[in-house]
Design a protein around this motif. Structure first.
Motif, PDB file in Angstrom:
ATOM      1  N   GLY A   5      35.129  19.945  22.272  1.00 42.97           N
ATOM      2  CA  GLY A   5      36.416  19.036  22.142  1.00 42.97           C
ATOM      3  C   GLY A   5      36.734  18.963  20.578  1.00 42.97           C
ATOM      4  O   GLY A   5      35.939  18.911  20.090  1.00 42.97           O
ATOM      5  N   LEU A   6      37.976  19.269  20.598  1.00 41.62           N
ATOM      6  CA  LEU A   6      38.637  19.040  19.180  1.00 41.62           C
ATOM      7  C   LEU A   6      39.545  17.752  18.927  1.00 41.62           C
ATOM      8  O   LEU A   6      40.423  17.589  19.564  1.00 41.62           O
ATOM      9  CB  LEU A   6      39.698  20.307  18.801  1.00 41.62           C
ATOM     10  CG  LEU A   6      40.219  20.475  17.740  1.00 41.62           C
ATOM     11  CD1 LEU A   6      39.271  20.663  16.357  1.00 41.62           C
ATOM     12  CD2 LEU A   6      41.331  21.361  17.430  1.00 41.62           C
ATOM     13  N   VAL A   7      38.658  16.743  18.284  1.00 37.28           N
ATOM     14  CA  VAL A   7      39.309  15.417  18.386  1.00 37.28           C
ATOM     15  C   VAL A   7      39.850  15.211  16.793  1.00 37.28           C
ATOM     16  O   VAL A   7      39.375  15.383  15.793  1.00 37.28           O
ATOM     17  CB  VAL A   7      38.225  14.464  18.869  1.00 37.28           C
ATOM     18  CG1 VAL A   7      36.976  14.540  17.682  1.00 37.28           C
ATOM     19  CG2 VAL A   7      38.766  13.059  18.626  1.00 37.28           C
ATOM     20  N   GLY A   8      40.911  14.399  16.922  1.00 32.11           N
ATOM     21  CA  GLY A   8      41.606  14.007  15.517  1.00 32.11           C
ATOM     22  C   GLY A   8      43.078  13.002  15.774  1.00 32.11           C
ATOM     23  O   GLY A   8      43.472  13.326  16.881  1.00 32.11           O
ATOM     24  N   ALA A   9      43.163  12.348  14.892  1.00 28.88           N
ATOM     25  CA  ALA A   9      44.359  11.471  15.066  1.00 28.88           C
ATOM     26  C   ALA A   9      45.773  12.501  15.261  1.00 28.88           C
ATOM     27  O   ALA A   9      45.456  13.612  14.848  1.00 28.88           O
ATOM     28  CB  ALA A   9      44.503  10.564  13.799  1.00 28.88           C
TER      29      ALA A   9
END
Length: 310
Positions: free
Chosen positions: A32-36
């Motif tokens: 998972g690549l998570v960021g705003a």
């Protein structure tokens, strides 16, 4: 070597830095690549596909250099874009079949793969309908199908649950898990919804402002950001006495309602310190419970932007 590796990867658009000195390794399974929004997730994917050049640094995908071997990478990788890009007057069957042939499959093989992949994503009965009449969930499934038709070794899924209702979101996440588990295809999936990635990812990479905040296995991620809930008795000020002793020992301890204490986990020996101090104070240990934080806590601690929990 990982499925994806970046070293010092930087991308600037004029005075705006989209990625800043990024070192990331992505292995098998679901990452998972998570960021705003605006954290650099989509920019990273475009660079990995060889569609956008990096300003500096290097990156490889399946041992291919993104700067010089973009065509070879795109032949081995499936890509599901975030935004709606489907021709309204074309059926899912015709789109996926065409994409299979564009990826180098002979017509007969592309037709067989099209049938299989549309069945896997749940569009078998709707495959011949023009996609202009599809719901958002069906359009997302069609986009996923075209990313899988050529049997890629890696799929890049950019916000695959974007715009979906809760039930459709759950269905899409289940498909993502199947791709990484049952199909054995490496997956890099982006989202700004933190709970999604906790549920489906083997590993998590957290981006904020183009920089990496953290990268680790999801289980380690949640354990490392965890805490202990402690309850003691034996005297009227038991919680205050133990809390002060924990602080004096160099731990972070906070009072909670009901006379409980929350202690941040420093390392594997944190629970032993709590137990020993409780004994030294002559108190009784009623509860010593692990409390795993969610990925969103890393954003709070790191000062990241508006990333939404689920």
């Amino acid at each position: 070597m990982g499925v994806i590796e970046t070293h010092g990867l930087t991308k600037r658009y004029g005075s705006i830095t989209a990625l800043n000195d990024l070192d990331v390794t992505v292995g098998e399974g679901v990452t998972g690549l998570v960021g705003a929004n605006g954290a650099g997730k989509s920019t990273l994917i475009k660079i990995l596909l060889g569609l956008v050049p990096a300003t500096s640094g290097t990156a490889t995908v399946l041992d291919h250099d993104v700067a010089t071997q973009g065509s070879a990478i795109r032949a081995l990788v499936g890509y599901m874009p975030e935004h709606d890009c489907l021709p309204a007057d074309v059926s899912a069957n015709d789109l996926v079949l065409h994409m299979g042939q564009m990826s180098g499959l002979p017509y007969a093989a592309a037709r067989e793969r099209t049938s299989d992949v549309l069945r896997h994503v749940g569009l078998a009965e709707e495959r011949y309908r023009p996609m202009g009449g599809y719901s958002t969930g069906m359009k997302q499934r069609a986009k996923l199908a075209q990313a899988l038709v050529h049997d890629p070794r890696l799929v890049l899924l950019d916000e695959p649950t974007n715009g979906l209702d809760p039930a459709s979101r759950d269905d899409m996440l289940a498909l993502v898990q199947r791709i990484g588990g049952d199909f054995g295809i490496a997956v890099l999936v982006t989202s700004h919804l933190l709970g999604e990635l906790e549920r489906v990812s083997d590993n998590v990479v957290v981006l904020d402002g183009g920089q990496m905040l953290q990268s680790s296995a999801t289980t380690e991620f949640m354990h490392a950001t965890g805490s202990l809930i402690v309850e003691v008795h034996g005297r009227s000020d038991a919680d205050r006495a133990l809390g002060q002793a924990l602080i004096d020992a160099g731990l972070v301890a906070r009072p909670m309602p009901g006379g409980l204490i929350e202690v941040e986990v420093r390392d594997a020996g944190t629970s032993d310190v709590v137990r020993d101090l409780t004994v030294d104070l002559g108190l009784g240990l009623v509860r010593l419970q692990e409390r795993h934080h969610r990925i969103e806590d890393v954003f709070r601690e790191g000062g990241a932007g508006s990333v939404q929990p689920v």
